[in-house]
Motif scaffolding. Structure first.
Motif, PDB file in Angstrom:
ATOM      1  N   THR A   1       7.822 -18.570  31.962  1.00  0.00           N
ATOM      2  CA  THR A   1       8.090 -17.978  33.268  1.00  0.00           C
ATOM      3  C   THR A   1       9.604 -17.930  33.475  1.00  0.00           C
ATOM      4  O   THR A   1      10.362 -18.632  32.796  1.00  0.00           O
TER       5      THR A   1
ATOM      6  N   GLU B   1       0.500 -21.014  33.388  1.00  0.00           N
ATOM      7  CA  GLU B   1       0.130 -20.322  34.624  1.00  0.00           C
ATOM      8  C   GLU B   1      -1.030 -19.352  34.379  1.00  0.00           C
ATOM      9  O   GLU B   1      -1.401 -19.084  33.238  1.00  0.00           O
TER      10      GLU B   1
ATOM     11  N   ARG C   1       1.698 -17.420  30.959  1.00  0.00           N
ATOM     12  CA  ARG C   1       3.050 -17.865  30.614  1.00  0.00           C
ATOM     13  C   ARG C   1       3.204 -19.360  30.915  1.00  0.00           C
ATOM     14  O   ARG C   1       2.551 -19.905  31.782  1.00  0.00           O
TER      15      ARG C   1
ATOM     16  N   SER D   1       5.114 -22.458  32.343  1.00  0.00           N
ATOM     17  CA  SER D   1       6.106 -22.730  33.390  1.00  0.00           C
ATOM     18  C   SER D   1       6.814 -24.064  33.166  1.00  0.00           C
ATOM     19  O   SER D   1       7.879 -24.292  33.747  1.00  0.00           O
TER      20      SER D   1
END
Length: 108
Positions: free
Chosen positions: A33, A95, A99, A101
């Motif tokens: 992210t 997430e 992606r 995080s």
């Protein structure tokens, strides 16, 4: 007993390990992210600085020995040109869009 990267359970973690081992910095960054964070041995680190130093400029490589938490926690032998090989643990926060995080690593 090493787990082949292609057999890792979580697709985002599998892509992370693949990007590390292929030294694919651009592919690696696309997995994160925009506000991703990380820690090493319990200390927060600057993500960009850490990945350049510990992975990409030093030829980092992961051999995964074990996975848990549906593939989002790994025990791996991690090696790079700076530190040689060490036993490490990795934990990933993924997430809904797939992606990563956050990841946390450290000696196991």
């Amino acid at each position: 007993m090493t787990i082949q990267t292609a057999r890792l359970s979580d697709p985002s973690v599998r892509a992370f390990v693949s990007a590390v081992n292929a030294h694919d910095r651009d592919g690696f960054l696309k997995l994160l992210t925009d506000d991703a964070t990380m820690s090493d041995d319990g200390s927060e680190r600057d993500l960009a600085d850490w990945i350049d130093r510990e992975i990409f400029s030093s030829h980092g490589h992961m051999e995964v020995d074990n996975e848990s938490q549906r593939g989002r926690a790994l025990l791996a032998r991690y090696s790079n040109d700076t530190w040689g090989e060490m036993r490490t643990k990795w934990r990933f926060t993924v997430e809904d869009d797939g992606r990563i995080s956050r990841f946390e690593t450290g000696q196991a």
